[in-house]
Design a protein around this motif. Structure first.
Motif, PDB file in Angstrom:
ATOM      1  N   THR A   1       0.830  -1.205   0.000  1.00  0.00           N
ATOM      2  CA  THR A   1       0.000   0.000   0.000  1.00  0.00           C
ATOM      3  C   THR A   1       0.862   1.251   0.000  1.00  0.00           C
ATOM      4  O   THR A   1       1.886   1.308   0.677  1.00  0.00           O
ATOM      5  N   PHE A   2       0.432   2.233  -0.764  1.00  0.00           N
ATOM      6  CA  PHE A   2       1.079   3.538  -0.755  1.00  0.00           C
ATOM      7  C   PHE A   2       0.013   4.598  -0.972  1.00  0.00           C
ATOM      8  O   PHE A   2      -1.130   4.306  -1.291  1.00  0.00           O
ATOM      9  N   TYR A   3       0.406   5.839  -0.745  1.00  0.00           N
ATOM     10  CA  TYR A   3      -0.480   6.978  -0.928  1.00  0.00           C
ATOM     11  C   TYR A   3      -0.012   7.775  -2.140  1.00  0.00           C
ATOM     12  O   TYR A   3       1.166   7.754  -2.482  1.00  0.00           O
ATOM     13  N   ALA A   4      -0.939   8.480  -2.756  1.00  0.00           N
ATOM     14  CA  ALA A   4      -0.583   9.392  -3.843  1.00  0.00           C
ATOM     15  C   ALA A   4      -1.493  10.605  -3.754  1.00  0.00           C
ATOM     16  O   ALA A   4      -2.651  10.506  -3.351  1.00  0.00           O
ATOM     17  N   LYS A   5      -0.943  11.737  -4.137  1.00  0.00           N
ATOM     18  CA  LYS A   5      -1.722  12.971  -4.171  1.00  0.00           C
ATOM     19  C   LYS A   5      -2.245  13.148  -5.590  1.00  0.00           C
ATOM     20  O   LYS A   5      -1.477  13.197  -6.546  1.00  0.00           O
ATOM     21  N   ALA A   6      -3.575  13.209  -5.725  1.00  0.00           N
ATOM     22  CA  ALA A   6      -4.193  13.356  -7.041  1.00  0.00           C
ATOM     23  C   ALA A   6      -3.938  14.756  -7.586  1.00  0.00           C
ATOM     24  O   ALA A   6      -3.877  15.729  -6.841  1.00  0.00           O
ATOM     25  N   SER A   7      -3.796  14.824  -8.893  1.00  0.00           N
ATOM     26  CA  SER A   7      -3.595  16.094  -9.567  1.00  0.00           C
ATOM     27  C   SER A   7      -4.531  16.150 -10.762  1.00  0.00           C
ATOM     28  O   SER A   7      -4.596  15.217 -11.552  1.00  0.00           O
TER      29      SER A   7
END
Length: 145
Positions: free
Chosen positions: A56-62
């Protein structure tokens, strides 16, 4: 092809969770109930949102191509790489060297990456495209406006 200009990735810090107060009985969105009805527990959002630590990882949507799915510019996405891609899942994909967040649509032998905003066109995956599905979005964390 219209893809997100950039996605910023983060790894969950599961070694240092920050427990926060959690009201397990729910908070009514209608008529208020007495505060004495609430039982306060401690909860770590990492432990709630992350089912598979290693994948699992996080990402910032753009961008705004997924607003119809509730994903807005700046939202933090929780992505699980251990989940199998499936029809209608929202996925972080690497197509021809660029990251994008789209809904997977499989129609017979054709695969499309579908935006959730009518201003964007679906991306039909052709034989010459290189597509890697990095993971499936399981949650979107947003700031209320």
């Amino acid at each position: 092809m219209q893809v997100n200009p950039k996605i910023t990735f983060f790894i969950p810090d599961l070694e240092n969770p920050i427990p926060t107060s959690f009201i397990s009985g729910g908070i009514k969105a209608g008529f208020p109930s007495p505060a004495a009805d609430f039982e306060e527990l401690k909860l770590s959002l990492d432990h709630l949102l992350v089912k598979n630590r290693e994948a699992t990882f996080y990402a910032k949507a753009s961008g705004n191509s997924m607003i119809g799915a509730g994903i807005d510019d700046g939202d933090i996405l929780v992505i699980d790489r251990s989940l199998e891609p499936r029809n209608n899942a929202i996925a972080v994909c690497l197509i021809d060297g660029e990251f994008t967040v789209k809904r997977i649509k499989k129609d017979n032998d054709e695969v499309y990456l579908m935006p959730e905003n009518s201003q964007y066109q679906p991306i039909k995956i052709e034989e010459e495209n290189e597509l890697i599905i990095w993971g499936i979005v399981t949650y979107a964390i947003k700031q209320m406006k």
